[in-house]
Design a protein around this motif. Structure first.
Motif, PDB file in Angstrom:
ATOM      1  N   GLY A 204       0.822  -1.203   0.000  1.00 41.66           N
ATOM      2  CA  GLY A 204       0.000   0.000   0.000  1.00 41.66           C
ATOM      3  C   GLY A 204       0.853   1.248   0.000  1.00 41.66           C
ATOM      4  O   GLY A 204       2.082   1.198  -0.030  1.00 41.66           O
ATOM      5  N   GLY A 205       0.181   2.398   0.034  1.00 46.90           N
ATOM      6  CA  GLY A 205       0.860   3.677   0.008  1.00 46.90           C
ATOM      7  C   GLY A 205       0.986   4.261  -1.374  1.00 46.90           C
ATOM      8  O   GLY A 205       1.426   5.397  -1.530  1.00 46.90           O
ATOM      9  N   LEU A 382      -5.466   8.471  -0.104  1.00 46.28           N
ATOM     10  CA  LEU A 382      -4.895   8.655   1.238  1.00 46.28           C
ATOM     11  C   LEU A 382      -4.812  10.116   1.645  1.00 46.28           C
ATOM     12  O   LEU A 382      -4.231  10.440   2.679  1.00 46.28           O
ATOM     13  CB  LEU A 382      -3.497   8.022   1.296  1.00 46.28           C
ATOM     14  N   SER A 383      -5.398  11.015   0.843  1.00 51.49           N
ATOM     15  CA  SER A 383      -5.279  12.455   1.088  1.00 51.49           C
ATOM     16  C   SER A 383      -6.543  13.014   1.734  1.00 51.49           C
ATOM     17  O   SER A 383      -7.654  12.508   1.514  1.00 51.49           O
ATOM     18  CB  SER A 383      -5.029  13.196  -0.232  1.00 51.49           C
ATOM     19  N   VAL A 393      -8.795  17.015  -3.058  1.00 50.44           N
ATOM     20  CA  VAL A 393      -8.013  16.769  -1.848  1.00 50.44           C
ATOM     21  C   VAL A 393      -6.836  17.730  -1.792  1.00 50.44           C
ATOM     22  O   VAL A 393      -6.439  18.328  -2.794  1.00 50.44           O
ATOM     23  CB  VAL A 393      -7.505  15.313  -1.797  1.00 50.44           C
ATOM     24  N   GLU A 394      -6.283  17.845  -0.570  1.00 48.21           N
ATOM     25  CA  GLU A 394      -5.153  18.757  -0.332  1.00 48.21           C
ATOM     26  C   GLU A 394      -3.850  18.038  -0.694  1.00 48.21           C
ATOM     27  O   GLU A 394      -3.135  17.520   0.154  1.00 48.21           O
ATOM     28  CB  GLU A 394      -5.153  19.207   1.126  1.00 48.21           C
ATOM     29  N   GLN A 416     -12.877   6.649   9.584  1.00 42.62           N
ATOM     30  CA  GLN A 416     -14.098   6.283   8.862  1.00 42.62           C
ATOM     31  C   GLN A 416     -14.023   6.697   7.395  1.00 42.62           C
ATOM     32  O   GLN A 416     -14.399   5.939   6.496  1.00 42.62           O
ATOM     33  CB  GLN A 416     -15.310   6.913   9.545  1.00 42.62           C
ATOM     34  N   GLU A 417     -13.493   7.911   7.146  1.00 45.19           N
ATOM     35  CA  GLU A 417     -13.331   8.334   5.756  1.00 45.19           C
ATOM     36  C   GLU A 417     -12.278   7.474   5.053  1.00 45.19           C
ATOM     37  O   GLU A 417     -12.426   7.151   3.875  1.00 45.19           O
ATOM     38  CB  GLU A 417     -12.933   9.808   5.711  1.00 45.19           C
ATOM     39  N   GLN A 418     -11.217   7.101   5.783  1.00 50.00           N
ATOM     40  CA  GLN A 418     -10.204   6.241   5.171  1.00 50.00           C
ATOM     41  C   GLN A 418     -10.797   4.901   4.800  1.00 50.00           C
ATOM     42  O   GLN A 418     -10.498   4.363   3.717  1.00 50.00           O
ATOM     43  CB  GLN A 418      -9.037   6.039   6.135  1.00 50.00           C
TER      44      GLN A 418
END
Length: 501
Positions: A204-205, A382-383, A393-394, A416-418
């Motif tokens: 991941g990542g 992931l942002s 996203v930022e 939760q958003e992740q």
């Protein structure tokens, strides 16, 4: 017998002649008084009158040129990419050492002792009084090996490339300075260097295809990491508030002048900042890296002068408008209109459409160092979302010379958003996207223990090195790039067959 085999047999024979003179063909420790670069730096500007037999030196190096002149001869030794001439005269070194000199081949490694002087042509040289043999070359250097240009040989036999092309050594010295500068700057700001797993049960990542391996004892598949990100952010949760890793990543992707399956990244994470803070930080460290590596914030790259002291910034929408070529240039209202985006891309969602248009219309034009910020949520699992526009996203990416060299964002720290983002990626995977992110339940669990507001960034060491050294291919800045197998090498068999008493 081929010419190559005949030359190999001759050199094996010279080994016995060298031994008969009382020398080891593969010597031992050699104490030198100076390196060749040291001598050139200290004495390179001194005149013949300023040199004297009292200026004694003991040096070692590889024989690069050889010229016999009866009872004397000249040669050049190379060390650390620099060359120095040596002069050998039979009356001075004696019969044994002069016979040894006559047995030398280009590529052999020797040590010499003597004093500095200038020849009649003014070249700084060592007047040799003693020779010590250190290592025998068995293979002939390739034809036209001075300035070796065969790309296949250069990449496959990097040792020959480094011997023949001193400028190649400079590339990798510069690469080392780049890494040292990044490390020094981060540690000066309170970051600590850590190590994270290279074999991972879940990769991941990053959105990329992994390499797969298998652990026999645990009977489980593992993946070579595509990025260290999720482990580094676990450390932020644990209270290591500024961490970095200079890491090797592995992505099962194609080869190109900008891509190698194994590559090096710097990734760093800082608690209590966001992508705006990282943009300012990135501008500072990149300008300093250029100064530390090449002595200037300006660099020539493929006919362009790039200035790392002035990094421009555009939102992705602004960049599409600014860099669009042609009479049908859109306005900001157009690139904010979902219908216009879908019509001009063929993608399924407005965010994917904007990204595709940017990649097609803008990326190659980003020659000057530039930061592109505010990315669609579909491409950034992931942002953290922009509060005023949740479809974005930022996040920002750093471009130079038409290629991405960095990627950064305000980290998503809402578990939760992740989880919802991972679900979105799983849906994309079910639709055939092999590079979509997997669900990482432990990472969601880590976020559930609360991660502070954090900014994270990755900078590609290989591409940054390409730019700062003027290299046209990523293979030029990786010592041993991935290549197709060359087939069987018969050298061992030849050595066995030719090694006769």
């Amino acid at each position: 017998m081929s010419l190559e085999d005949e030359l190999l047999k001759q050199r094996l024979g010279r080994i016995r002649e060298i031994e008969a003179l009382g020398h080891r063909p593969y010597g031992r420790r050699f104490e030198f008084s100076h390196t060749i670069p040291d001598i050139l730096a200290a004495y390179g500007t001194k005149t013949a009158e300023e040199l004297s037999p009292e200026m004694r030196v003991c040096i070692a190096g590889r024989l690069m040129t050889l010229r016999h002149m009866g009872k004397a001869g000249f040669a050049h030794l190379q060390q650390s990419g620099e060359r120095l001439q040596v002069y050998v005269k039979k009356d001075i070194v004696g019969e044994s050492d002069f016979q040894l000199f006559k047995l030398l081949d280009i590529g052999d490694i020797i040590g010499v002792e003597g004093y500095l002087f200038r020849t009649r042509t003014g070249e700084l040289s060592v007047h040799v009084e003693k020779i010590e043999f250190l290592s025998k070359t068995l293979l002939s250097m390739p034809e036209k090996w001075h300035g070796l240009e065969d790309v296949e040989i250069r990449y496959r036999q990097r040792y020959l490339d480094l011997i023949a092309n001193p400028e190649v050594r400079k590339v990798f010295v510069t690469r080392a300075r780049i890494i040292a500068s990044l490390r020094r700057q981060l540690e000066a700001r309170g970051f600590i260097e850590v190590e994270t797993p290279m074999m991972q049960p879940l990769y991941g990542g990053a959105t990329a295809r992994p390499f797969v391996t298998h652990h026999n004892t645990l009977d489980m598949d593992l993946y070579l990491r595509v990025a260290p990100e999720l482990y580094l952010k676990r450390l932020i949760v644990g209270g290591l508030e500024r961490v970095y890793e200079i890491n090797r990543n592995f992505r099962n992707e194609g080869l190109s002048t900008h891509h190698n399956p194994e590559f090096t990244m710097l990734e760093f994470y800082q608690a209590y900042t966001d992508y705006h803070g990282l943009m300012d930080f990135s501008a500072e460290i990149l300008a300093q890296v250029a100064l530390d590596a090449i002595g200037s914030a300006e660099v020539e790259y493929q006919g362009h002068k790039l200035d790392f002291s002035r990094i421009e910034r555009y939102s992705m929408r602004e960049a599409v408008v600014h860099f669009w070529e042609g009479e049908d240039r859109p306005g900001l209202d157009d690139v904010s209109n979902p219908q216009w985006l879908l019509h001009n891309s063929g993608k399924a969602t407005p965010g994917a459409a904007l990204t595709a248009i940017f990649e097609r219309r803008v990326e190659e034009q980003l020659i000057q160092p530039t930061m592109i910020y505010d990315y669609p949520v579909e491409t950034s699992p992931l942002s953290k979302n922009k509060p005023e526009d949740p479809a974005f996203v930022e996040r920002f990416e750093i471009y130079a010379a038409g290629m991405e060299i960095g990627n950064a964002y305000t980290e998503l720290n809402d578990p939760q958003e992740q989880r919802r983002r991972f679900d979105m990626q799983l849906a994309m995977r079910e639709l055939g996207d092999e590079e979509a992110h997997q669900m990482d339940e432990d990472y969601v669990r880590a976020l559930s223990y609360a991660m502070p507001p954090t900014g994270g960034e990755g900078i590609g060491i290989d591409r940054l090195t390409m730019i700062l050294t003027g290299s046209g291919s990523i293979r030029d800045v990786i010592l041993f790039p991935l290549l197709r197998p060359e087939g069987r090498i018969d050298l061992v068999k030849h050595l066995r067959d030719l090694d006769t008493p």
